[in-house]
Design an enzyme around this catalytic site. Structure first.
Site, mmCIF file in Angstrom:
data_model
loop_
_atom_site.group_PDB
_atom_site.id
_atom_site.type_symbol
_atom_site.label_atom_id
_atom_site.label_comp_id
_atom_site.label_asym_id
_atom_site.label_seq_id
_atom_site.Cartn_x
_atom_site.Cartn_y
_atom_site.Cartn_z
ATOM 1 C CB SER A 194 -0.910 0.007 1.226
ATOM 2 O OG SER A 194 -1.694 -1.158 1.276
ATOM 3 C CG ASP A 243 -4.381 -2.678 4.901
ATOM 4 O OD1 ASP A 243 -5.458 -3.239 4.608
ATOM 5 O OD2 ASP A 243 -3.410 -2.641 4.124
#
Length: 345
Positions: free
Chosen positions: A56, A168
């Site tokens: 990410s 996350d």
């Protein structure tokens, strides 16, 4: 064995509150005391060996530390540079992560600012949980599953006590040290550090599978409870060897959750109808017995999972409370002793 929290606890409503000092058996290690930060290094200290991933935040390399001789992981993160230079907030937030020193959180060893990139140097781990799940022919059960989840919740509680919310958590962000038989949380705090919007967090569809329903419905508060939901999804996946909820879009992910847990109402989740993405025309599903989805879990395991997957984030079990759950009774003492040895107690 009752274990207390020393300097901070995540409350039932997701907030954090100070507690009185505890005795020697504490979940929160002495690393909670602020440690002085070392100066950053220069880029030539680290020699790249190979690219090992792209996530990410940027590209990840396996590197050689030319000073210590150890193998490390380097995350190379591009920064948006404006007229004022590199955002100081990003550097400051990442620097705080260097205070984390916990056996179940991947350690940030160094921070290097190089041109318009931030190089984060972490301890290197050979494998993540996602890769291990793909290799295994069977689900995790019994004491093995209890130890994994207890270690992960210890790491999660440590970070929540410091007011870091991961946002996350998923198998690819859980790394494994097979030699030491430990699992570690990776990428903690980076979401806050780089102000990554959660709704556009990554192009990976898999991230949806671990996303809390309040986030899918547009809540922007990001309480620590979002991590507990994600950890519950990981718990179920370990016990069944496949994802519990696997939608390919945000709405399909919501419906996947609703089909198992029932469509939430004001009676089951106060305030749900006020969330931005709630729709009164959502299909009405009735909750199924959770055991049907995780038949390998015993009664205590199903109860813990149910509390982790509670719809209302303010009623969801916290990491601290989960560590006290009877599901962990047979491994708690051994794991806490390991933690105390790490802390030098």
């Amino acid at each position: 064995m009752q274990v207390q929290v020393q300097e901070g606890q995540t409350a039932c409503d997701g907030s954090l509150r100070p507690l009185p000092s505890a005795g020697p058996a504490s979940f929160v290690p002495r690393s909670l005391r602020p440690a002085p930060l070392r100066g950053t290094s220069t880029p030539d200290r680290y020699s790249r060996i190979e690219k090992v991933g792209e996530g990410s935040y940027g590209i990840v390399y396996k590197c050689h530390d030319n000073f210590t001789g150890r193998t490390v992981a380097m995350k190379r993160i591009p920064l948006i540079v404006n007229d004022g230079g590199v955002p100081s907030t990003a550097v400051r937030e990442v620097s705080l992560l260097r205070e984390l020193n916990h056996p179940y959180v991947v350690r940030l060893l160094d921070v290097v600012l190089h041109e318009a990139k931030l190089l984060l140097i972490f301890e290197y781990m050979e494998q993540d949980l996602q890769g291990m799940l793909k290799q295994r022919n069977t689900a995790f059960v019994g004491g093995k599953l209890r130890r994994i989840m207890f270690q992960l919740l210890l790491g999660l509680h440590e970070c929540h006590s410091r007011r870091f919310v991961h946002r996350d958590i998923k198998p690819s962000n859980i790394l494994i040290d097979r030699k030491e038989s430990v699992v570690k949380l990776a990428d903690f705090g980076l979401g806050r550090a780089f102000r990554v919007p959660l709704q556009t967090y990554t192009t990976e569809v898999m991230t949806l599978w671990y996303r809390a329903p309040e986030v899918l419905l547009g809540d922007k508060q990001y309480l620590p409870a979002v991590d507990v939901w994600s950890m519950g999804c990981v718990f179920a996946e370990l016990a069944r060897r496949r994802s519990l909820f696997a939608g390919d879009t945000a709405i399909n992910q919501l419906f996947s959750i609703f089909q198992l847990l029932g469509t939430p109402t004001e009676a089951t989740w106060r305030g749900v109808t006020s969330l931005p993405h709630h729709n009164v025309n959502f299909p009405r599903w009735t909750a199924k017995p959770l055991r049907t989805a995780v038949p390998a879990l015993d009664d205590d395991g199903v109860d813990l999972l149910r509390r982790m997957l509670c719809y209302n984030p303010r009623e969801r079990i916290t990491a601290y409370e989960a560590l006290q759950h009877s599901y962990f009774d047979e491994v708690r003492e051994e794991e806490v002793e390991k933690l105390m040895r790490f802390n030098g107690a």
